[in-house]
Each structure stands twice: as structure tokens, then as C-alpha cells.
Design a protein around this motif. Structure first.
Motif, mmCIF file in Angstrom:
data_model
loop_
_atom_site.group_PDB
_atom_site.id
_atom_site.type_symbol
_atom_site.label_atom_id
_atom_site.label_comp_id
_atom_site.label_asym_id
_atom_site.label_seq_id
_atom_site.Cartn_x
_atom_site.Cartn_y
_atom_site.Cartn_z
ATOM 1 N N GLN A 282 -87.856 122.687 33.539
ATOM 2 C CA GLN A 282 -87.078 123.300 34.615
ATOM 3 C C GLN A 282 -87.125 124.807 34.571
ATOM 4 O OE1 GLN A 282 -85.639 121.418 36.803
ATOM 5 N NE2 GLN A 282 -85.282 119.437 35.831
ATOM 6 N N GLY A 283 -86.564 125.399 35.586
ATOM 7 C CA GLY A 283 -86.411 126.852 35.567
ATOM 8 C C GLY A 283 -87.617 127.587 36.110
ATOM 9 N N ARG A 284 -87.571 128.868 36.102
ATOM 10 C CA ARG A 284 -88.602 129.708 36.681
ATOM 11 C C ARG A 284 -89.879 129.698 35.842
ATOM 12 N NH1 ARG A 284 -88.558 131.161 41.588
ATOM 13 N NH2 ARG A 284 -89.428 133.193 41.216
ATOM 14 N N LEU A 285 -89.764 129.319 34.578
ATOM 15 C CA LEU A 285 -90.934 129.241 33.702
ATOM 16 C C LEU A 285 -91.709 130.551 33.756
ATOM 17 C CD1 LEU A 285 -92.114 125.638 34.655
ATOM 18 C CD2 LEU A 285 -90.652 126.298 32.773
ATOM 19 N N GLU A 286 -91.093 131.606 33.243
ATOM 20 C CA GLU A 286 -91.742 132.913 33.306
ATOM 21 C C GLU A 286 -91.994 133.493 31.933
ATOM 22 O OE1 GLU A 286 -88.947 135.015 35.730
ATOM 23 O OE2 GLU A 286 -89.782 134.232 37.585
ATOM 24 N N GLY A 287 -93.061 134.297 31.854
ATOM 25 C CA GLY A 287 -93.352 135.044 30.633
ATOM 26 C C GLY A 287 -93.931 134.231 29.499
ATOM 27 N N GLU A 288 -94.198 132.974 29.715
ATOM 28 C CA GLU A 288 -94.776 132.162 28.650
ATOM 29 C C GLU A 288 -95.951 131.389 29.216
ATOM 30 O OE1 GLU A 288 -91.760 129.291 27.605
ATOM 31 O OE2 GLU A 288 -90.791 129.605 29.535
ATOM 32 N N ASN A 289 -96.643 130.639 28.344
ATOM 33 C CA ASN A 289 -97.752 129.825 28.835
ATOM 34 C C ASN A 289 -97.206 128.797 29.801
ATOM 35 O OD1 ASN A 289 -99.400 131.201 27.008
ATOM 36 N ND2 ASN A 289 -99.070 129.678 25.395
ATOM 37 N N VAL A 290 -97.799 128.781 30.988
ATOM 38 C CA VAL A 290 -97.204 127.935 32.008
ATOM 39 C C VAL A 290 -98.253 127.410 32.986
ATOM 40 C CG1 VAL A 290 -96.740 129.641 33.823
ATOM 41 C CG2 VAL A 290 -95.032 127.933 33.304
ATOM 42 N N VAL A 291 -98.050 126.186 33.457
ATOM 43 C CA VAL A 291 -98.891 125.636 34.526
ATOM 44 C C VAL A 291 -97.957 125.122 35.612
ATOM 45 C CG1 VAL A 291 -100.433 123.756 35.226
ATOM 46 C CG2 VAL A 291 -100.871 124.967 33.091
ATOM 47 N N ILE A 292 -98.148 125.620 36.828
ATOM 48 C CA ILE A 292 -97.287 125.158 37.911
ATOM 49 C C ILE A 292 -98.116 124.496 39.004
ATOM 50 C CG2 ILE A 292 -95.509 125.781 39.585
ATOM 51 C CD1 ILE A 292 -94.369 127.018 37.387
ATOM 52 N N ASP A 293 -97.675 123.329 39.398
ATOM 53 C CA ASP A 293 -98.275 122.620 40.527
ATOM 54 C C ASP A 293 -97.407 122.921 41.740
ATOM 55 O OD1 ASP A 293 -98.316 119.054 41.442
ATOM 56 O OD2 ASP A 293 -99.166 120.821 42.440
ATOM 57 N N TYR A 294 -97.934 123.742 42.664
ATOM 58 C CA TYR A 294 -97.157 124.105 43.853
ATOM 59 C C TYR A 294 -97.144 123.027 44.922
ATOM 60 C CZ TYR A 294 -95.786 128.664 42.237
ATOM 61 O OH TYR A 294 -95.180 129.664 41.522
ATOM 62 N N GLY A 295 -97.819 121.927 44.645
ATOM 63 C CA GLY A 295 -97.760 120.800 45.567
ATOM 64 C C GLY A 295 -96.654 119.828 45.205
ATOM 65 N N ALA A 296 -95.964 120.115 44.108
ATOM 66 C CA ALA A 296 -94.877 119.220 43.682
ATOM 67 C C ALA A 296 -93.726 119.289 44.682
ATOM 68 C CB ALA A 296 -94.388 119.613 42.293
ATOM 69 N N GLU A 297 -92.955 118.227 44.730
ATOM 70 C CA GLU A 297 -91.912 118.098 45.753
ATOM 71 C C GLU A 297 -90.961 119.281 45.843
ATOM 72 O OE1 GLU A 297 -91.894 113.469 46.778
ATOM 73 O OE2 GLU A 297 -90.002 114.311 46.075
ATOM 74 N N GLU A 298 -90.624 119.865 44.710
ATOM 75 C CA GLU A 298 -89.651 120.973 44.752
ATOM 76 C C GLU A 298 -90.198 122.205 45.470
ATOM 77 O OE1 GLU A 298 -90.927 119.690 41.966
ATOM 78 O OE2 GLU A 298 -91.212 121.178 40.374
ATOM 79 N N TYR A 299 -91.507 122.294 45.647
ATOM 80 C CA TYR A 299 -92.077 123.449 46.339
ATOM 81 C C TYR A 299 -92.531 123.137 47.758
ATOM 82 C CZ TYR A 299 -92.208 125.819 41.826
ATOM 83 O OH TYR A 299 -91.864 126.379 40.641
ATOM 84 N N THR A 300 -92.404 121.854 48.155
ATOM 85 C CA THR A 300 -92.939 121.512 49.475
ATOM 86 C C THR A 300 -91.888 120.980 50.444
ATOM 87 O OG1 THR A 300 -93.505 119.292 48.688
ATOM 88 C CG2 THR A 300 -95.249 120.982 48.631
ATOM 89 N N GLU A 301 -90.639 120.980 50.028
ATOM 90 C CA GLU A 301 -89.562 120.511 50.896
ATOM 91 C C GLU A 301 -89.574 121.241 52.238
ATOM 92 O OE1 GLU A 301 -85.108 119.657 49.199
ATOM 93 O OE2 GLU A 301 -85.662 121.685 49.787
ATOM 94 N N GLY A 302 -89.917 120.541 53.319
ATOM 95 C CA GLY A 302 -89.911 121.184 54.627
ATOM 96 C C GLY A 302 -90.974 122.253 54.797
ATOM 97 N N ARG A 303 -91.989 122.179 53.975
ATOM 98 C CA ARG A 303 -93.063 123.150 54.085
ATOM 99 C C ARG A 303 -94.404 122.433 54.118
ATOM 100 N NH1 ARG A 303 -91.915 128.334 52.761
ATOM 101 N NH2 ARG A 303 -94.131 128.721 52.401
ATOM 102 N N ALA A 304 -95.389 123.128 54.611
ATOM 103 C CA ALA A 304 -96.724 122.546 54.592
ATOM 104 C C ALA A 304 -97.258 122.544 53.153
ATOM 105 C CB ALA A 304 -97.649 123.362 55.490
ATOM 106 N N HIS A 305 -98.139 121.615 52.874
ATOM 107 C CA HIS A 305 -98.772 121.508 51.559
ATOM 108 C C HIS A 305 -99.451 122.833 51.195
ATOM 109 C CE1 HIS A 305 -101.692 120.231 48.546
ATOM 110 N NE2 HIS A 305 -100.971 119.132 48.391
ATOM 111 N N PRO A 306 -99.456 123.224 49.905
ATOM 112 C CA PRO A 306 -100.053 124.515 49.533
ATOM 113 C C PRO A 306 -101.536 124.668 49.835
ATOM 114 C CG PRO A 306 -99.499 123.230 47.582
ATOM 115 C CD PRO A 306 -98.859 122.556 48.740
ATOM 116 N N ILE A 307 -102.241 123.563 50.080
ATOM 117 C CA ILE A 307 -103.636 123.739 50.487
ATOM 118 C C ILE A 307 -103.661 124.276 51.919
ATOM 119 C CG2 ILE A 307 -105.782 122.526 51.098
ATOM 120 C CD1 ILE A 307 -105.373 120.776 48.620
ATOM 121 N N ILE A 308 -102.699 123.866 52.715
ATOM 122 C CA ILE A 308 -102.600 124.362 54.091
ATOM 123 C C ILE A 308 -101.939 125.748 54.089
ATOM 124 C CG2 ILE A 308 -101.596 123.967 56.372
ATOM 125 C CD1 ILE A 308 -101.534 120.995 55.737
ATOM 126 N N ASP A 309 -100.916 125.906 53.266
ATOM 127 C CA ASP A 309 -100.174 127.156 53.214
ATOM 128 C C ASP A 309 -99.924 127.564 51.773
ATOM 129 O OD1 ASP A 309 -96.819 128.185 54.357
ATOM 130 O OD2 ASP A 309 -98.482 129.307 53.439
#
Lengths: 522, 50
Positions: free
Chosen positions: A373-400
Motif C-alpha cells: 500500500q501507500g505511495r511507494l516512494e524512494g525505494e525499489n518499486v514496481v507499479i502497474d498503472y493498469g491496476a484497478e486503483e489507478y483506472t477507476e473511471g479512467r481509460a486504461h493506461p495504454i490509451i491514456d
């Protein structure tokens, strides 16, 4: 400078249309920023972060549309009127072949397949209707309740119909692409995928090596969960085994549940006569009937070898050469002495692959894929921006890819990363200027690119319309990797101070994975 | 579907229908809208009565 929000209640418009409308309004004189978005919590938070949310907008609900405009008073008023006008116009699509009644459209039209991309909560009712009328489904939508997926797939299986998805990003049947896809040559490899980006990666790697694909069947990321039990993965395997143009079968998927995996293995053992190769990201697997690879690049190589071993040897040699060149170049240019490894992804399977490769090399990484959880900043991190928490009411990150790209820029400016890995897509579904957009954003922070190693992997085929735009990326001080695994291994080598060993690592992880045993769980 | 040409019904993102058309696939679109809430309530009441 004024900020105004107007909420249009219960307005149903797809996220892509809203995105396009926002873009148009941003181009208007006197408008500093414009966002026409669904009133989901995610979107409201993002608006607030940009200083674009007022109390009106705050009160919007998920089914409402927020018109948020920032700029000079008169321009803001005009833009709002403009937006309202556009939004309240109906119908939104015109022309021949557009219907508003399901009965009407199905009547004597011999429709074999329906492609569904409405908001998740509405999928159930439409999909069930269609299955009852014998129509196969491709469901791109996410946020579909899991129990609805199970019900639809069971119903589909009963009727001998294919239910691809929910959350199916990609499929290609008899050359007809659905969702996101690239220009892939036709050929003997059949692909089943519980991942869209994973299949895009696999198919483009094959295509680049001169090996074609017969069909790509996307079954949706959750098909391999125990609750769904791999129902459609098994059906897809059956179809490919029976298909005359398919000679070998590749399966690419995120980590499956134990029961689902067993169902797949049992089916292949008993019913599939063609060779099956698989990559289940993040899973340790052993099976007599399926040959396993731990990453998608290795899987591609195995599939190529099954068709033409000469070609596979040449491809492996190319990979080694690329690794040697990257290693030499990075050592010459130099990297920071310390800093985190970061991966920011539009493609979920690619994020998963990188996470697995890094953890397999002993690097501690946090990721939203692991439920961190959390912003996951300043450390080794991998974020999937297609995950549900980033796409609620938004277009998929490949589109946007806005959210992902903004994070990349922020991290470059912040300077806490030693290396950043990013995926970029060309092909259908990606914006017509996808690579140009990325190049533009990165060139805005070019001085930071000289300090933080930025590795970009373009998922695409040479024949995609955007492919020429790669030249704009080539002009920047970044590294372009020919596969995501290579990108991930390069970053890991830099991160662990083993850049000189890059060719050996690449060889081991991509070429040498002969036994097919997966690397440590991700 | 694995054996050649087939017709597609697109429901949702208009973008996908456009992409299919550009490739010469026969596409029809359903301009789907969620039923307005009021209608659902009335429908439910009617279902109960009838």
C-alpha cells in the motif's frame, strides 16, 4: 485565474470520449487546464491534487461527469458551455450500423462475437443476454464483479461459447484484432493469455523474429484464479489444439491459483496433442506435459525454437549482442553510485515480469502487484498503472498513460532513482502519437535523463502506424531495450553493480532456462 | 471464429469499433446506455405486482 466545476448528473459517456473532450478543451485559448471526468473517488483525488476540484465537484458521484476548467474567467465560462453542449448531445455516435436496441441489432445479423467495453457494473446483464443468444464474447471491461465473471464463463462453457475476459486487453482471431493489438504476421503459433500486455509482448517478440501467430485468445487476468478455475484457458487450449493452422501453443499468464494450474496441466496432459510452452509469471511450476519458462522473452525463444531452431539460435545471438552493447555503453556513460530501481508500467504482465526478475536476483522490491500500500516512494518499486486503483473511471493506461508518465517525470526530477524502467505501446488502442507523446514528456526533463538511467521497452511491431515515432525516443539520452526482460535485467544489473555481467545474466535468464523451472516467486 | 471472417457487435468504447472498421471488419454498434434509475424502480414494483 478561476477554477470552476460543473457536475452533470447521471451522464453515461465512455472514458475515452471524455478524455478526448478534455484534450480538445485544453487547447482553447484562455484555458489553462481542463478535465472532463467521471466522478469516481480516484478522479476527484487527482483533480484535487491538480488544484482543479471545487465543492461542487466534490459532491459528484460515480455516475456523474465533472467538468473541471481552470483559466481566465471568460474562457472558463465558454469552455463549460462548450463541454455541456457536447456532453448532452445524443446520440454520441452516428452512422450506418449503429443501433440502440439489442433485439434489433441481433435480428438476422449472424453476429459471431460481441466486443464489450462498457463500465464493469453493467457488463453482467448485457453479457448474459448475448450468451443466451449464442454470441461469443470479448469483454475488455474491468471492475466486473468476480462472481459475475464466474457465472458468465460457466454459462459460456455450457453453450460451447468463448468468453474472453473480463479484463481481456487483447485477442486476435483469424487476423481480427480485438482490444489492443499489434500488426502481427500470420503463422503457426497459437497463444492463450490471461494477460493482454503479456500477449502483446509475446506476439511482437515472435513477429520480430519472423515467426507468426495463428490466433491470440485473451481470457482475462482472473481466469487463472481458483474461483474461475481456468475455464476459458482450457477452452482456448482445446480450440487451438483443434485448429489446423496452429502448430505449437504458448500460454502466458500471471500467477495462477493452485487448482486452476492443475486444471490446465491435467487438460494438456490428457487432451492436447500439440507442444505446449508456458510462462506463468510468479509461479514455480513442474509438469510433464508443459514446458515452462520463467519470463516472456524465454518463452518466445522456446516457441521460435519449436518452429525453427536455426532462427532461435540467431535470435539468442542477437540478444547476447544487445546485452554486450548495453553493458559497454552504460559502463562508458556511468551511472549514479546509489539510488532505487523503479518500474512504472502500463502493461500489468510486464510489471509482473520485471518484479519477478528483480526479486529473483535478490533485490527487495515493493509493488502494488504484491498488495503493498501507500505511495511507494524512494525505494525499489514496481507499479502497474493498469491496476484497478489507478483506472477507476479512467481509460486504461495504454490509451491514456498520463498518470504513469507523470510519475516517471516526477521521479526523474526527484532524483532518487538509479534506474527507471518503462513500457511504451504502439498498435491499436494506443494513441496515434503514443511514442511521440512519451518522447515529448521525457525531453521536457532531458537534463534529468542524463543522471538517471531510463530504460524504455517499446511493445510493438514495425508495421504499427506509430513505429516510426521511435526515432524521437532514439534521440534522447535513454536506453531502448528490445524486450521487457532485457530492460528489467539491464536495470537490475545496474542496480546491483553487476553491469559487466549483463550478457551473462541475459543469457541465463532468457537463453539458458532450458529446464523451464521458474525463478523464485514474485 | 477461428476459421475466417466473422461479424462483430461492438458495445462500449467507440474507439474499438473504429479500429475494427479501419481493418475492414464488419462491425455493428450498439449504442448502449444504462437504464435510468427511475425505470428500474418502477420495473421492480411492476414485477412484484404482476
Amino acid at each position: 485565474m478561476t477554477v470552476r466545476n460543473v457536475v452533470v448528473k447521471h451522464l453515461y459517456r465512455d472514458s475515452v470520449q471524455l478524455m478526448e473532450l478534455s484534450e480538445r478543451l485544453r487547447g482553447v485559448k484562455g484555458v489553462e487546464d481542463a478535465a472532463i471526468v467521471l466522478g469516481t473517488n480516484l478522479n476527484k483525488r487527482l483533480l484535487a491534487e491538480r488544484g482543479m476540484l471545487t465543492t461542487e465537484g466534490e459532491g459528484a458521484e460515480e455516475d456523474d461527469v465533472i467538468i473541471a476548467i481552470k483559466g481566465e474567467e471568460s474562457a472558463v465560462e465558454a469552455a463549460i458551455a462548450n463541454a455541456r453542449n457536447e456532453l448532452e448531445q445524443s446520440p454520441t455516435i452516428e452512422g450506418v450500423g449503429v443501433f440502440s436496441d439489442l433485439e434489433d441489432v441481433l435480428r438476422s445479423r449472424d453476429i459471431a462475437l460481441a466486443s464489450i467495453s462498457v463500465a464493469g457494473k453493467y457488463v453482467g446483464e448485457i453479457a448474459e443476454e448475448l450468451l443466451k443468444r449464442g454470441v461469443n464474447l470479448f469483454i475488455f471491461s474491468d471492475h466486473v464483479p468476480l462472481d459475475v465473471e464466474v457465472r458468465l464463463k460457466k454459462l459460456g462453457a455450457e453453450r460451447g461459447l468463448l468468453v474472453m475476459g473480463p479484463e481481456a486487453g487483447t485477442s486476435m482471431l483469424s487476423g481480427v484484432g480485438l482490444g489492443f493489438y499489434n500488426e502481427i504476421r500470420s503463422g503457426p503459433v497459437g497463444i492463450v493469455g490471461a494477460t493482454g500486455s503479456g500477449m502483446q509482448e509475446l506476439s511482437t517478440l515472435l513477429d520480430r523474429a519472423g515467426v507468426g501467430v495463428s490466433h491470440m485468445i485473451g481470457v482475462g487476468g482472473r481466469d487463472v484464479r481458483d474461483e474461475v478455475g481456468a475455464i476459458m484457458t482450457v477452452k482456448a487450449l482445446k480450440l487451438l489444439d483443434e485448429d489446423g493452422s496452429t502448430k505449437v501453443i504458448g500460454i502466458v499468464s500471471k500467477k495462477p491459483g493452485t487448482k486452476a494450474l492443475r486444471a490446465i496441466e491435467k487438460f494438456v496432459e490428457r487432451n492436447v496433442s500439440k507442444p505446449v510452452f508456458a510462462c506463468f509469471l510468479g509461479a514455480k511450476v513442474e509438469s510433464r506435459s508443459i514446458d515452462y519458462s520463467s519470463n516472456i522473452s524465454a518463452l518466445a525463444l522456446k516457441l521460435i525454437a519449436a518452429i525453427d531452431s536455426e532462427l532461435a539460435s540467431r535470435r539468442l545471438a542477437e540478444i547476447r549482442l544487445e546485452a554486450e552493447k548495453l553493458s559497454a555503453m552504460i559502463r562508458r556513460v556511468g551511472t549514479k553510485s546509489s539510488g532505487a530501481l523503479m518500474g512504472f508500467y502500463a502493461g500489468g504482465a510486464l510489471a509482473s515480469e520485471t518484479l519477478q526478475i528483480w526479486r529473483g536476483l535478490g533485490i527487495k522490491v515493493r509493488s502494488n502487484l504484491s498488495g503493498d500500500q501507500g505511495r511507494l516512494e524512494g525505494e525499489n518499486v514496481v507499479i502497474d498503472y493498469g491496476a484497478e486503483e489507478y483506472t477507476e473511471g479512467r481509460a486504461h493506461p495504454i490509451i491514456d498513460p498520463t498518470l504513469r508518465d507523470e510519475r516517471v517525470v516526477k521521479e526523474l526530477e526527484r532524483g532518487l532513482a538509479k534506474a527507471i524502467v518503462v513500457d511504451a505501446f504502439t498498435g491499436a488502442g494506443a494513441p496515434k502519437d503514443s511514442l511521440s507523446q512519451l518522447a515529448k514528456r521525457l525531453s521536457g526533463v532531458v537534463e534529468y535523463l542524463r543522471e538517471t538511467l531510463t530504460v524504455v521497452h517499446v511493445v510493438g511491431s514495425e508495421r504499427d502506424p506509430q513505429s516510426g515515432q521511435v526515432r524521437e525516443l532514439e534521440r534522447l539520452p535513454i536506453v531502448l531495450a528490445s524486450s521487457n526482460a532485457i530492460a528489467a535485467i539491464t536495470a537490475a544489473a545496474v542496480g546491483t553493480g553487476r553491469i559487466g555481467e549483463l550478457p551473462v545474466l541475459a543469457d541465463e535468464l532468457i537463453g539458458g532456462d532450458a529446464s523451464g523451472r521458474a525463478v523464485a516467486e514474485g | 471464429m477461428l476459421r475466417g471472417k466473422f461479424k462483430v457487435l461492438n458495445i462500449g468504447l467507440h474507439l474499438f469499433a473504429e479500429v475494427l472498421r479501419e481493418k475492414g471488419v464488419e462491425v455493428v454498434e450498439l449504442e448502449w446506455r444504462p437504464k435510468p434509475e427511475l425505470e428500474e424502480d418502477i420495473k421492480r414494483i411492476l414485477d412484484k405486482l404482476l
